[in-house]
Design a protein around this motif. Structure first.
Motif, short mmCIF file in Angstrom:
data_model
loop_
_atom_site.label_atom_id
_atom_site.label_comp_id
_atom_site.label_asym_id
_atom_site.label_seq_id
_atom_site.Cartn_x
_atom_site.Cartn_y
_atom_site.Cartn_z
N VAL A 16 34.54 49.94 37.07
CA VAL A 16 35.95 49.76 37.45
C VAL A 16 36.05 49.41 38.94
O VAL A 16 37.10 49.06 39.44
N THR A 47 41.73 52.46 42.72
CA THR A 47 43.13 52.06 42.57
C THR A 47 43.23 50.55 42.32
O THR A 47 42.37 49.77 42.74
N GLU A 48 44.31 50.16 41.68
CA GLU A 48 44.55 48.74 41.42
C GLU A 48 44.75 47.99 42.73
O GLU A 48 44.28 46.86 42.89
N GLN A 49 45.44 48.65 43.68
CA GLN A 49 45.66 48.00 44.97
C GLN A 49 44.34 47.73 45.68
O GLN A 49 44.15 46.67 46.30
N LEU A 80 41.41 47.28 44.26
CA LEU A 80 40.68 46.20 43.57
C LEU A 80 41.24 44.84 43.98
O LEU A 80 40.49 43.90 44.23
N LYS A 81 42.56 44.74 44.04
CA LYS A 81 43.18 43.45 44.41
C LYS A 81 42.79 43.05 45.82
O LYS A 81 42.61 41.88 46.13
N SER A 135 40.05 41.76 37.75
CA SER A 135 41.37 42.26 37.40
C SER A 135 41.27 43.58 36.65
O SER A 135 40.33 43.79 35.86
N VAL A 136 42.23 44.44 36.92
CA VAL A 136 42.28 45.73 36.21
C VAL A 136 42.44 45.49 34.71
O VAL A 136 41.80 46.16 33.89
N GLU A 137 43.26 44.50 34.35
CA GLU A 137 43.52 44.22 32.94
C GLU A 137 42.24 43.76 32.24
O GLU A 137 41.96 44.19 31.11
N ARG A 193 42.24 59.30 38.47
CA ARG A 193 41.78 58.05 37.86
C ARG A 193 40.60 58.30 36.91
O ARG A 193 40.57 57.77 35.80
#
Length: 415
Positions: free
Chosen positions: A172, A176-178, A180-181, A188-190, A243
């Protein structure tokens, strides 16, 4: 890419793989080639050990990358596209031959294979699958195989990986998604969640089929795992624990591994200049143990963090929780439930089981408990026994200072 011999490639690609922490072989099925008409390898024997299974078995792994070239440019990765590192690449056949040669020399008992992404996610995944397929089908290799899969690869390729590997995993990357971006914008998280969801569904389908049909093929019998980097973004320990708990629940993971961020040469300016304390990684693993084996809910572990959301580094999370919620103590070792005994700092699972067994026959005294733990002074404030009660000790303001291990001055010239 300059022509390198196998030894040079191995030096580069084994060193590049050291940043991946998720190579433990816990959960693998026991297999032996003894008595078989064909096939080599075993997950039961002894060798040069690097990974430990929960039952204490040591399983040595050849841990390499297929290549450290990559078309992605993740800021935290030493193998990113813009990194100025020496590149190397194995062919699938070379990895197969190396694995077999190392096994026959009793160097290893299994393979951990990851890779940078070359050409495309599908092409890279095809090469990884080919290694596992050839080992299993062409050479009858029965040892442990852990494949790190590519999230964006075709689901059928990931499915093929699961048919040959004991464990498959997808990182992963960041809590956090932030994060990763910001640090891995090409991922992508998705996409990662979708691939992990597909693996979970396949594991459940194959497990169900195996119960009904003996001949049903296995699919990643040691389950799936993941890894997240700690300290590369601003996520605090509370966010990381939350998480990790969500990943366990959503994807039925066997393990979530933590890898403390390591500063890399020619690093991006958006990365921290210093690595987080290794103790932070250790405390996160301890919190993971509390949730998996000691019955702590994720919100209880989060409650043990400080105002900044970080677990204390000078004491373990269980002690931090006990000091913060003293109204739950002292615990009577002769009457308390297993759940409450597991919350006493200094009492592990073996000690608690021994207490539950012993008190069936006699009343336990403090000396009896002292024989089950490393430091009885550490747990005295939290328990009562036939001949011991802590009195007001549990409420003392300086309790942490009295029981926390003293800080040690490191010796500059220690051996």
């Amino acid at each position: 890419m300059a022509q390198l011999d196998t030894r040079e490639k191995l030096a580069i690609l084994a060193d590049a793989a050291k940043y991946d922490a998720s190579c433990a072989s816990s959960g693998t099925a026991k297999r032996s080639s003894a008595g078989e008409t064909s096939g080599i390898g075993s997950t039961e024997g002894m060798g040069i050990c690097h990974a430990y299974a929960p039952d204490g078995r040591c399983i040595s792994l050849l841990k390499i990358l297929l290549t450290n070239s990559c078309i992605f440019d993740c800021h935290y990765c030493i193998n990113r596209k813009s990194s100025n590192v020496r590149r190397a690449r194995f062919t699938a056949e070379e990895v197969v031959n190396l694995t077999l040669a190392f096994y026959r020399r009793n160097y290893i008992e299994g393979l951990f294979l990851s890779s940078g992404i070359i050409r495309s996610s599908n092409y890279t995944m095809e090469q990884i699958v080919e290694v596992a397929r050839s080992l299993r089908e062409d050479h009858g290799f029965r040892g442990y195989i852990h494949l790190k899969t590519i999230p964006d690869a075709d689901p059928e390729l990931i499915h093929q990986a699961g048919l040959h590997a004991d464990r498959i995993s997808i990182n992963v990357e960041l809590p956090t998604e932030q994060g990763l971006k910001r640090l891995a914008p090409e991922k992508s998280v998705e996409g990662i969640a979708g691939a992990m969801g597909d693996i979970k569904a396949a594991i459940e389908d194959k497990t169900d089929a195996k119960r009904r049909f003996k001949s049903a093929p296995r699919f990643a019998p040691a389950g799936q795992s993941t890894q997240m980097i700690v300290g590369a973004d601003s996520a605090n320990d509370g966010e990381i624990v939350t998480r990790a708990s969500g990943l366990y629940d959503r994807f039925k993971l066997r393990r979530v591994y933590y890898s403390a961020f390591s500063p890399i040469p020619d690093a991006s300016a958006i990365l921290p200049l210093q690595r987080p304390p290794l103790m932070r990684e250790h405390r996160l693993y301890q919190s993971d143990w509390l949730m998996r084996f000691y019955g702590f809910a994720p919100k209880e572990v989060v409650a043990a963090t400080g105002a900044d959301g970080m677990l204390p580094l000078d004491i373990d999370p269980k002690m931090a929780w006990a000091l913060k919620f003293r109204e739950n103590f002292p615990v009577d070792v002769n009457r308390a439930s297993k759940e409450m005994l597991l919350r006493v700092p200094g009492l592990g699972i073996k000690a608690v089981n021994a207490i539950l067994l012993s008190r069936r026959w006699r009343t336990l005294r403090l000396d009896d408990i002292a024989r089950l733990t490393v430091s009885v002074a550490r747990l005295r404030p939290f328990i009562t026994a036939a001949d011991w009660t802590p009195g007001g000790l549990i409420d003392r303001v300086d309790l942490k200072a009295r029981i926390a291990p003293p800080a040690k001055q490191m010796e500059l010239f220690a051996a």
